[in-house]
Design a protein around this motif. Structure first.
Motif, PDB file in Angstrom:
ATOM      1  N   GLY A 170       5.329  21.045 -28.786  1.00 44.22           N
ATOM      2  CA  GLY A 170       4.658  21.909 -29.655  1.00 44.22           C
ATOM      3  C   GLY A 170       3.242  21.789 -29.931  1.00 44.22           C
TER       4      GLY A 170
ATOM      5  N   VAL B  78       2.618  20.855 -35.782  1.00 44.27           N
ATOM      6  CA  VAL B  78       3.657  21.991 -35.599  1.00 44.27           C
ATOM      7  C   VAL B  78       4.006  22.250 -37.107  1.00 44.27           C
ATOM      8  CG1 VAL B  78       5.973  22.516 -34.792  1.00 44.27           C
ATOM      9  CG2 VAL B  78       4.528  21.104 -33.396  1.00 44.27           C
TER      10      VAL B  78
ATOM     11  N   MET C 277       8.141  26.531 -37.713  1.00 44.79           N
ATOM     12  CA  MET C 277       8.327  26.689 -36.489  1.00 44.79           C
ATOM     13  C   MET C 277       9.443  25.511 -35.779  1.00 44.79           C
ATOM     14  SD  MET C 277       7.785  27.836 -33.484  1.00 44.79           S
ATOM     15  CE  MET C 277       6.577  29.069 -33.993  1.00 44.79           C
ATOM     16  N   LEU C 278       9.230  24.475 -36.455  1.00 48.92           N
ATOM     17  CA  LEU C 278      10.112  23.513 -36.140  1.00 48.92           C
ATOM     18  C   LEU C 278      11.573  23.622 -36.370  1.00 48.92           C
ATOM     19  CD1 LEU C 278      10.170  20.647 -34.843  1.00 48.92           C
ATOM     20  CD2 LEU C 278       9.685  19.571 -36.980  1.00 48.92           C
TER      21      LEU C 278
ATOM     22  N   VAL D  53      12.905  25.907 -33.679  1.00 49.14           N
ATOM     23  CA  VAL D  53      13.373  25.576 -32.429  1.00 49.14           C
ATOM     24  C   VAL D  53      14.266  24.379 -32.431  1.00 49.14           C
ATOM     25  CG1 VAL D  53      10.883  26.180 -31.477  1.00 49.14           C
ATOM     26  CG2 VAL D  53      11.193  23.638 -32.544  1.00 49.14           C
TER      27      VAL D  53
ATOM     28  N   HIS E 259      10.393  23.864 -24.107  1.00 46.31           N
ATOM     29  CA  HIS E 259       9.321  25.171 -23.900  1.00 46.31           C
ATOM     30  C   HIS E 259       9.904  26.461 -24.113  1.00 46.31           C
ATOM     31  CE1 HIS E 259       5.460  23.236 -22.882  1.00 46.31           C
ATOM     32  NE2 HIS E 259       6.126  22.558 -21.669  1.00 46.31           N
TER      33      HIS E 259
ATOM     34  N   ARG F  52      12.590  27.176 -25.814  1.00 44.32           N
ATOM     35  CA  ARG F  52      12.804  27.293 -27.347  1.00 44.32           C
ATOM     36  C   ARG F  52      11.533  27.790 -28.215  1.00 44.32           C
ATOM     37  NH1 ARG F  52      16.126  21.874 -29.220  1.00 44.32           N
ATOM     38  NH2 ARG F  52      17.426  21.565 -27.424  1.00 44.32           N
ATOM     39  N   TYR F  53      10.451  27.215 -28.029  1.00 50.19           N
ATOM     40  CA  TYR F  53       9.029  27.298 -28.487  1.00 50.19           C
ATOM     41  C   TYR F  53       8.876  28.849 -28.027  1.00 50.19           C
ATOM     42  CZ  TYR F  53       7.844  22.997 -30.433  1.00 50.19           C
ATOM     43  OH  TYR F  53       7.802  22.017 -31.332  1.00 50.19           O
TER      44      TYR F  53
ATOM     45  N   ALA G  55      10.796  31.353 -29.987  1.00 52.39           N
ATOM     46  CA  ALA G  55      10.450  31.345 -31.459  1.00 52.39           C
ATOM     47  C   ALA G  55       9.205  31.990 -31.652  1.00 52.39           C
ATOM     48  CB  ALA G  55      10.256  29.743 -31.908  1.00 52.39           C
ATOM     49  N   TYR G  56       8.087  31.731 -30.831  1.00 50.35           N
ATOM     50  CA  TYR G  56       6.938  32.498 -30.765  1.00 50.35           C
ATOM     51  C   TYR G  56       6.942  34.133 -30.807  1.00 50.35           C
ATOM     52  CZ  TYR G  56       3.663  28.215 -31.346  1.00 50.35           C
ATOM     53  OH  TYR G  56       3.037  27.393 -31.740  1.00 50.35           O
TER      54      TYR G  56
ATOM     55  N   GLU H 196       0.339  31.631 -26.686  1.00 48.91           N
ATOM     56  CA  GLU H 196       1.052  30.600 -26.826  1.00 48.91           C
ATOM     57  C   GLU H 196       2.652  30.847 -26.132  1.00 48.91           C
ATOM     58  OE1 GLU H 196      -0.551  31.916 -29.168  1.00 48.91           O
ATOM     59  OE2 GLU H 196      -1.417  30.372 -30.401  1.00 48.91           O
TER      60      GLU H 196
ATOM     61  N   HIS I 288       4.124  28.513 -22.932  1.00 50.92           N
ATOM     62  CA  HIS I 288       5.572  27.720 -23.271  1.00 50.92           C
ATOM     63  C   HIS I 288       6.745  28.622 -22.055  1.00 50.92           C
ATOM     64  CE1 HIS I 288       4.820  25.302 -26.295  1.00 50.92           C
ATOM     65  NE2 HIS I 288       4.295  26.133 -26.924  1.00 50.92           N
TER      66      HIS I 288
END
Length: 994
Positions: free
Chosen positions: A294, A298, A302-303, A306, A358, A360-361, A364-365, A379, A383
């Motif tokens: 991340g 981070v 966000m954490l 993910v 990647h 997962r991020y 999430a984004y 972003e 990812h």
């Protein structure tokens, strides 16, 4: 902070200067771990309560970072402190641009209307830069601002361009800008490298490179970190040897069980960076690996999105990582204690693990973007690429490109467009995914490159698009039009032919009727024909463009087409009709910004060329103010600045002109626009008496000037005249003739407003060659005499122009010979001819530097005729006018002529630091002056005589067979021994000695 006391003190010292109203920038560089962040944090912690801190950090998103990410973070702090209403009110006309950058501001509460939103989507980069500068300036009046941007080695192109602008634009603010970068990551070719080189030349910028700690400093630091037991000398020596004086490594080495035993000290850098990490539990290690994907920082939310474990497991793993010193808590974010640790953990990831994280991020984004107002497509694209999922990376990249364009981050938009083009062939259905064709994407990306100042790359991409585009494709004529525009923007020839090809391609498509593409192509062609001096063709094409624009109901292109027709008609002799049509073009613009800017550009230029200098300045400055409002100061604004510079110089407004030039050049304009400004600056330096500086600047800019001369008649004429004047000033008569005769090589009738002063300079060159026939060969002398009738014939053909009579009078005065007396047979010695020139240059349409010059030449002619009384009156009048008008080159020459002739002038002290009595020059040498001159060496006396002749250091060196630098040393010694303030005063005294 061991070893950094001086650096910290310097930051506070600069803050004190900023408080007093002097903005400053400090750039802190150093290798990884050297203490840049620690120094900045200590500085921030010690800021007084009345200082506002706005900080942002660049994010590592590979080769294409999110546009303006660190600036957004800093500005959001300001918004949270002051409120959206107050921020938007403070930014004034730049409101739409700021909303484009921070879309969360566009809410009913802050009064954003649909028109404002539309304006925001189309806001230009320059408008956004101006908006941020105004915002910082406005709030810094209340409280000094410390504006921090860290980790420039990860900076995006848009933020870098903004910083370049702010460093020059925050002249009236109380802002201390602090930047940091990792030196080893700014390698050759890195975009930050030229930025740093530019910054070094700015006296309001200081670079501080942090060095490694000495052995004593490392020992002191180690002892300060270990409180329970003093380490042995062996361990301290090992810490110094293995840390190599890098503070972060010292902390890490000492942090391993207090460094009680040399055996605990890791042998390699990687082992050192991972030492704390490897002592953690597996859940904590997995969390750190996830966070490393991340970035350095981070957020907890966000954490949580993910992380696949429970909230308790996340908290436990995070707490363990914080307690062992791998992570730190910064508000709601988790941050690695140092970027090097993050990079070491990132390198430890397995390929499959990296791709999963990647993904997962990215998901999430995507969820965050759908739920909020912040733009996160960059972003998401990054990812999904890291997850090797091109199908999902491609639409995200396209969206990121659109978002970057909406935020006026053209450089980032172009990079994302190139990324999308790279993915085009691996995506199943790119047209459906992007909503556009590949050719349209190539054209759009080329446009972004052009707007980002990457003219050559935009031209290369549009050429590639044309190579792929079938001739019967509707995109083909549009791409041709764009190619022509890009050729013109980089100063390359061929745009006229390409525009004609585009019109032929439109006809071949079977749609000869009026449409916007045809109207814009015709308008562009008319403009290029006008610039190339093909005036009759320009008028004909402009009228066709006007008809096409009127047929489609476009007031903008109707106004621009009529504007071009007006300028071309005026230049070919229909001056009154041209001015009338120009004003009609303004009425047609009806508030349209683009059309009005074209009006201001061409109207101001026309008024200057016909001698209406005050009106030219008014129009140019009116347009320049609007260009800033519209955010196009770097393009149309720069042209308008140059259009204001030339009439300002004609009005002897030297300082106003110089300020305009410096500001416009600071915007890093495209090559053709920079050439216009540089030409004005060089000419100003020359007539201000600094021949050496003018010559050096011309040499450095010559390549750019020549490239634009190939495609623009006005630049060929203006720059050719300048080059001839420089050669004359440097006593290079063969070079002056080469430049002067070039005007006869024009195939078409030269543009009168540029050609007439050029012909005057040509007459000066001819006169100089007649006075020194040995300076050139017999062949060249014959060529010179044969050209004189051609010069006169050209002047006669240009007699229709309003200023023709004045320039013809000046031309003839330069060549006229006295009918009798000492000046007989010498060009430029006819007193009556110079009296006529003096009368002609008294007109308001005459440039201000000509009046003192003509009076000076009249005085010289009177001296040649042995009329000392008349000469003294003429030289005194010339001196008074030159002094009041700031025409230093003419003033200095007047003093040299008066000194050589033994004529005293009143009021000389204002220019040369002395006051001459009414008697002869020899009488003005006081006894202390005589004593001072006795101290001069034989070589210094030689140099003094050459100073009196008006030679530059380089010319003195050539005459005496020494280097220009050695000549400069002699000049400095002469000034010191004589107590003279200037070379002019020394020359004056040299005349007294003779």
């Amino acid at each position: 902070m061991i070893g950094r006391d001086a650096d910290l003190a310097k930051l506070y010292e600069r803050l004190g200067e900023v408080r007093a109203g002097a903005p400053f920038t400090v750039i802190i560089g150093g290798e990884a771990g050297i203490g840049k962040t620690r120094l900045i944090r200590e500085f921030e912690a010690g800021l007084p309560s009345d200082v506002r801190l706005l900080a942002g950090q660049c994010v590592d998103l590979g080769t294409v970072a999110a546009p303006y990410a660190p600036v957004k973070a800093a500005l959001r702090t300001l918004v949270s402190e002051e409120g959206a209403d107050r921020v938007l009110d403070a930014v004034g006309p730049g409101r739409a641009a700021l909303v484009a950058l921070l879309p969360e501001l566009a809410s009913p509460d802050v009064g954003a209307s649909p028109p404002a939103a539309q304006a925001a989507a189309g806001a230009a980069t320059g408008q956004l830069h101006e908006a941020i500068a105004v915002l910082l300036e406005t709030f810094s009046r209340e409280r000094p601002i410390v504006f921090v941007i860290e980790d420039l080695h990860w900076i995006d192109a848009a933020t870098l361009a903004l910083l370049r602008f702010l460093m020059r634009a925050l002249g009236s603010s109380r802002v201390l800008t602090v930047l940091s970068y990792r030196t080893e990551d700014v390698t050759r070719g890195h975009p930050v490298r030229p930025f740093l080189s530019e910054a070094e030349r700015d006296r309001w910028v200081e670079r501080r490179d942090l060095g490694r700690l000495s052995r004593a400093q490392v020992r002191k630091m180690a002892k300060s970190l270990i409180v329970d037991k003093i380490p042995s000398e062996t361990v301290l020596d090992a810490v110094f040897r293995r840390s190599d004086g890098v503070p972060f490594f010292v902390e890490e080495l000492v942090g391993i069980d207090g460094c009680r035993d040399e055996g605990d000290v890791p042998d390699t850098l990687r082992e050192l960076l991972l030492a704390r990490y490897e002592r953690l539990s597996e859940p904590a290690q997995e969390l750190l690996r996830l966070i490393s994907i991340g970035g350095v920082c981070v957020s907890h939310s966000m954490l949580s999105a993910v992380y696949t474990g429970t909230a308790d497991e996340l908290d436990q793993a995070a707490r363990e990582s914080v307690l062992t010193g791998v992570l730190m808590i910064d508000g709601d974010d988790y941050t690695f204690r140092h970027a090097l640790v993050r990079e070491a953990i990132l390198a430890d990831l397995l390929p499959g693990e990296r791709a999963r994280f990647h993904a997962r991020y990215a998901e999430a984004y995507e969820a965050a973007a759908a739920a909020g107002t912040r733009r996160l497509a960059a972003e998401i694209s990054f990812h999904w690429l890291g997850a090797h999922d091109a199908g999902r990376a491609f639409p995200a990249t396209m969206q990121a490109m659109r978002e970057a364009r909406a935020a006026t981050a053209y450089a980032t938009a172009a990079q994302l467009g190139e990324r999308a083009l790279g993915l085009w062939d691996v995506v199943p259905d790119p047209v459906a995914a992007s909503g556009t064709t590949k050719l349209e994407l190539m054209g759009r990306t080329a446009s972004h490159l052009r707007n980002a100042g990457e003219g050559e790359r935009s031209l290369a991409l549009v050429k590639a698009a044309l190579a792929e585009c079938p001739r019967d494709d509707p995109n083909y004529p549009r791409l041709l039009r764009d190619k022509a525009l890009y050729l013109a923007s980089v100063g390359k020839p061929g745009s006229i032919e390409v525009l004609e090809e585009a019109l032929a391609a439109l006809d071949a498509l079977g749609d000869p009727g009026p449409n916007e593409l045809r109207a814009t192509t015709l308008t562009a062609l008319a403009g290029r024909l006008m610039i190339d001096g093909r005036l009759d063709e320009s008028v004909e094409v402009a009228e066709r463009a006007f008809e096409a624009a009127t047929a489609i109901g476009s007031a903008r292109y109707s106004s621009i087409a009529l504007n071009i027709a007006a300028g071309s008609r005026a230049t070919r002799g229909e001056v009154e009709l041209g001015i009338e049509l120009m004003e009609r073009a303004r009425e047609l613009a009806d508030g349209d910004g683009a059309a009005l800017l074209r009006y201001w550009v061409n109207a101001s230029d026309l008024h200057h060329l016909i001698g209406n200098h005050k009106e030219a300045v008014r129009l140019a400055e009116e347009g320049l103010a609007q260009s800033r409002e519209q955010g196009v100061e770097r393009s149309s604004g720069v042209i308008l600045a140059s259009n204001a510079v030339e009439p300002l110089l004609a009005l002897n407004e030297w300082e106003r002109a110089a300020a305009l030039v410096d500001r416009a050049l600071a915007l890093d304009p495209p090559t053709p626009f920079a050439v216009y400004l540089l030409r004005g600056k060089i000419w100003s330096l020359l007539w201000q008496g600094d021949t050496d500086a003018a010559t050096e600047l011309y040499r450095s800019a010559r390549t750019s000037i020549v490239s634009v001369m190939e495609v623009e008649m006005q630049t060929r004429l203006g720059s050719g005249r300048l080059a001839a004047e420089l050669a004359l000033a440097n006593d290079d008569l063969p070079g002056a003739w080469r430049e002067a005769r070039a005007i006869l090589d024009e195939e078409l009738l030269p543009l009168p407003g540029y050609a007439e002063p050029y012909l005057w300079v040509a007459a000066r060159v001819v006169a100089a060659l007649r006075a020194r026939p040995g300076a050139v060969t017999d062949t060249v002398r014959a060529e010179v005499e044969a050209a004189v009738p051609e010069f006169r014939a050209l002047l006669e053909r240009l007699a229709y122009w309003p200023t023709a009579s004045m320039w013809s009078t000046m031309f003839e005065a330069e060549l006229a010979e006295a009918s009798e007396g000492a000046g007989t047979g010498v060009a430029g010695t006819d007193v009556d001819a110079w009296k006529a020139a003096v009368a002609a240059t008294a007109a308001p349409s005459a440039p201000g530097f000509l009046a003192p010059y003509a009076l000076l030449r009249q005085g010289e002619a009177e001296l040649a005729a042995a009329d000392r009384i008349g000469a003294r009156a003429s030289l005194q009048a010339a001196f008074d006018v030159a002094q009041s008008g700031g025409v230093k080159a003419v003033r200095d020459r007047i003093l040299r002529v008066a000194a050589a002739a033994g004529i005293g002038l009143e009021g000389v002290g204002g220019g040369a630091g002395l006051v001459a009595p009414s008697g002869g020059i020899a009488d003005s040498v006081a006894s202390d002056d005589a004593a001072a001159t006795a101290e001069l060496t034989a070589r210094e006396r030689q140099v003094l005589e050459l100073i009196a002749e008006g030679l530059s250091n380089r010319q003195i060196g050539e005459r005496l067979f020494i280097s220009g630098k050695t000549a400069s040393v002699h000049v400095s010694a002469i000034l010191r021994k004589l107590g003279a303030a200037t070379r002019t005063e020394a020359a004056y005294r040299a005349g007294a000695l003779r």
